[in-house]
Design a protein around this motif. Structure first.
Motif, mmCIF file in Angstrom:
data_model
loop_
_atom_site.group_PDB
_atom_site.id
_atom_site.type_symbol
_atom_site.label_atom_id
_atom_site.label_comp_id
_atom_site.label_asym_id
_atom_site.label_seq_id
_atom_site.Cartn_x
_atom_site.Cartn_y
_atom_site.Cartn_z
ATOM 1 N N ALA A 65 32.151 41.955 28.056
ATOM 2 C CA ALA A 65 31.758 43.008 28.993
ATOM 3 C C ALA A 65 31.347 44.271 28.252
ATOM 4 N N PHE A 66 32.123 44.642 27.235
ATOM 5 C CA PHE A 66 31.814 45.857 26.481
ATOM 6 C C PHE A 66 30.491 45.721 25.740
ATOM 7 N N ALA A 67 30.261 44.559 25.118
ATOM 8 C CA ALA A 67 29.029 44.355 24.351
ATOM 9 C C ALA A 67 27.793 44.353 25.238
ATOM 10 N N SER A 68 27.952 43.860 26.476
ATOM 11 C CA SER A 68 26.803 43.782 27.385
ATOM 12 C C SER A 68 26.573 45.079 28.149
ATOM 13 N N GLY A 69 27.578 45.977 28.126
ATOM 14 C CA GLY A 69 27.460 47.221 28.872
ATOM 15 C C GLY A 69 27.635 47.053 30.366
ATOM 16 N N ARG A 70 28.179 45.900 30.778
ATOM 17 C CA ARG A 70 28.396 45.645 32.200
ATOM 18 C C ARG A 70 29.871 45.858 32.551
ATOM 19 N N HIS A 71 30.130 46.028 33.850
ATOM 20 C CA HIS A 71 31.503 46.126 34.302
ATOM 21 C C HIS A 71 32.204 44.795 34.073
ATOM 22 N N LEU A 72 33.511 44.858 33.901
ATOM 23 C CA LEU A 72 34.295 43.650 33.664
ATOM 24 C C LEU A 72 34.165 42.668 34.821
ATOM 25 N N THR A 73 34.172 43.184 36.046
ATOM 26 C CA THR A 73 34.058 42.306 37.206
ATOM 27 C C THR A 73 32.695 41.624 37.255
ATOM 28 N N GLU A 74 31.634 42.315 36.857
ATOM 29 C CA GLU A 74 30.307 41.711 36.831
ATOM 30 C C GLU A 74 30.237 40.597 35.790
ATOM 31 N N THR A 75 30.846 40.835 34.632
ATOM 32 C CA THR A 75 30.864 39.826 33.573
ATOM 33 C C THR A 75 31.647 38.604 34.025
ATOM 34 N N ALA A 76 32.793 38.835 34.660
ATOM 35 C CA ALA A 76 33.593 37.718 35.160
ATOM 36 C C ALA A 76 32.837 36.929 36.218
ATOM 37 N N ARG A 77 32.162 37.634 37.113
ATOM 38 C CA ARG A 77 31.417 36.964 38.179
ATOM 39 C C ARG A 77 30.310 36.085 37.603
ATOM 40 N N ALA A 78 29.659 36.554 36.546
ATOM 41 C CA ALA A 78 28.598 35.768 35.915
ATOM 42 C C ALA A 78 29.154 34.467 35.334
ATOM 43 N N ILE A 79 30.339 34.534 34.752
ATOM 44 C CA ILE A 79 30.971 33.317 34.211
ATOM 45 C C ILE A 79 31.316 32.345 35.329
ATOM 46 N N LEU A 80 31.840 32.853 36.419
ATOM 47 C CA LEU A 80 32.195 31.977 37.550
ATOM 48 C C LEU A 80 30.960 31.351 38.179
ATOM 49 N N GLU A 81 29.848 32.074 38.176
ATOM 50 C CA GLU A 81 28.608 31.543 38.759
ATOM 51 C C GLU A 81 28.019 30.407 37.926
ATOM 52 N N GLU A 82 28.442 30.302 36.656
ATOM 53 C CA GLU A 82 27.983 29.217 35.806
ATOM 54 C C GLU A 82 28.669 27.891 36.108
ATOM 55 N N ASP B 254 40.975 36.228 49.218
ATOM 56 C CA ASP B 254 41.843 37.251 48.649
ATOM 57 C C ASP B 254 41.482 38.610 49.235
ATOM 58 N N GLY B 255 42.466 39.494 49.327
ATOM 59 C CA GLY B 255 42.182 40.821 49.867
ATOM 60 C C GLY B 255 43.428 41.428 50.445
ATOM 61 N N PRO B 256 43.291 42.288 51.454
ATOM 62 C CA PRO B 256 44.465 42.938 52.014
ATOM 63 C C PRO B 256 45.467 41.923 52.545
ATOM 64 N N ALA C 235 48.044 46.869 52.500
ATOM 65 C CA ALA C 235 48.102 47.914 51.486
ATOM 66 C C ALA C 235 47.445 47.548 50.181
ATOM 67 N N VAL C 236 47.025 46.298 50.009
ATOM 68 C CA VAL C 236 46.591 45.853 48.692
ATOM 69 C C VAL C 236 45.247 45.158 48.766
ATOM 70 N N ASP C 237 44.336 45.534 47.892
ATOM 71 C CA ASP C 237 43.101 44.806 47.642
ATOM 72 C C ASP C 237 43.163 44.315 46.207
ATOM 73 N N LEU C 238 43.036 43.007 46.013
ATOM 74 C CA LEU C 238 43.078 42.454 44.656
ATOM 75 C C LEU C 238 41.683 42.570 44.046
ATOM 76 N N HIS C 239 41.467 43.664 43.331
ATOM 77 C CA HIS C 239 40.144 44.027 42.861
ATOM 78 C C HIS C 239 39.671 43.156 41.697
ATOM 79 N N TRP C 240 40.615 42.614 40.929
ATOM 80 C CA TRP C 240 40.244 41.878 39.718
ATOM 81 C C TRP C 240 40.541 40.390 39.803
ATOM 82 N N VAL C 241 40.518 39.826 41.004
ATOM 83 C CA VAL C 241 40.755 38.388 41.152
ATOM 84 C C VAL C 241 39.763 37.590 40.304
ATOM 85 N N GLU C 242 38.494 37.964 40.348
ATOM 86 C CA GLU C 242 37.476 37.223 39.591
ATOM 87 C C GLU C 242 37.698 37.333 38.086
#
Length: 220
Positions: free
Chosen positions: A200-217, A159-161, A166-173
């Motif tokens: 994400a809010f409870a952990s204080g992490r960015h949404l993308t970081e939280t999503a990435r952690a779930i995918l890594e599981e 995913d990407g340009p 003109a477009v980067d899909l920043h929230w694919v994860e």
């Protein structure tokens, strides 16, 4: 460089994959520090000039609140009482040093499909010409985004340009992790996204970081 000159060079900047450089120059021409473009009412960040712009969009998406919901809109002072309807986002923005935000609709005719959001480190309104130029930029970007399509050739390995550059899909994860949670918890996608935001809010992490952690599981 003026907004008119920048708009004339938009296609060239996109073809050269220099859209982030162009976006930063455009922000400065509008009297702003940075700009970002999100589609589907903040559900996908596709273009941003700098890290602060991206983090502001992340905060709006994570919290589900912010000025993206009602363009055109000027938040001339984030410390003022007009931000009472989204106090958590205002606090996040101020922590980034942001003091004013400005939002324009990205639209095709009467149909709005996204928002152009700019920020400034000092409070105060835009001038009338700056506000009008912001709308011109949003309209030009709408035309550019409507011509974008994903590259379906053999070179499209991720995913990407897309073909228009003109477009980067920043929230694919984020969208992928939402699907994982939906299946894992047996809940609709809307509820899964709410739960992902809450995590994400409870952990204080960015949404993308939280999503990435779930995918890594997930198993390989």
């Amino acid at each position: 460089m003026s907004v008119r000159q920048l708009l004339a060079g938009l296609a060239r900047a996109v073809d050269a994959e220099e859209h982030r450089v162009w976006a930063l120059q455009c922000a400065h021409a509008l009297g702003l520090e940075g700009v970002a473009v999100s589609l589907r009412w903040g559900a996908e960040l596709v273009w941003f000039s700098d890290d602060t712009s991206a983090r502001l969009e992340d905060a709006q998406f994570t919290l589900g609140q912010g000025p993206f919901s009602a363009p055109p809109y000027q938040v001339v002072d984030l410390s003022a009482g007009e931000t009472e309807r989204w106090p958590q986002f205002a606090a996040e923005a101020q922590a980034l040093g942001v003091r004013a935000m400005f939002v324009w609709p990205v639209r095709a005719g009467g149909v709005r499909f996204g928002s152009l959001t700019g920020y400034r480190l000092t409070p105060g309104p835009l001038t009338a010409p700056q506000a009008a130029d912001g709308l011109r930029v949003a309209d030009a970007l709408a035309g550019r985004l409507l011509t974008w399509r994903p590259d379906t050739g053999e070179s499209a390995a991720h995913d990407g340009p897309g073909a228009a550059g003109a477009v980067d899909l920043h929230w694919v994860e984020v969208h992928q992790a939402t699907g994982v949670l939906s299946c894992r918890l047996g809940v609709p996608l809307e509820e899964a996204l709410v739960r992902l935001r809450a995590r994400a809010f409870a952990s204080g992490r960015h949404l993308t970081e939280t999503a990435r952690a779930i995918l890594e599981e997930l198993p390989p």
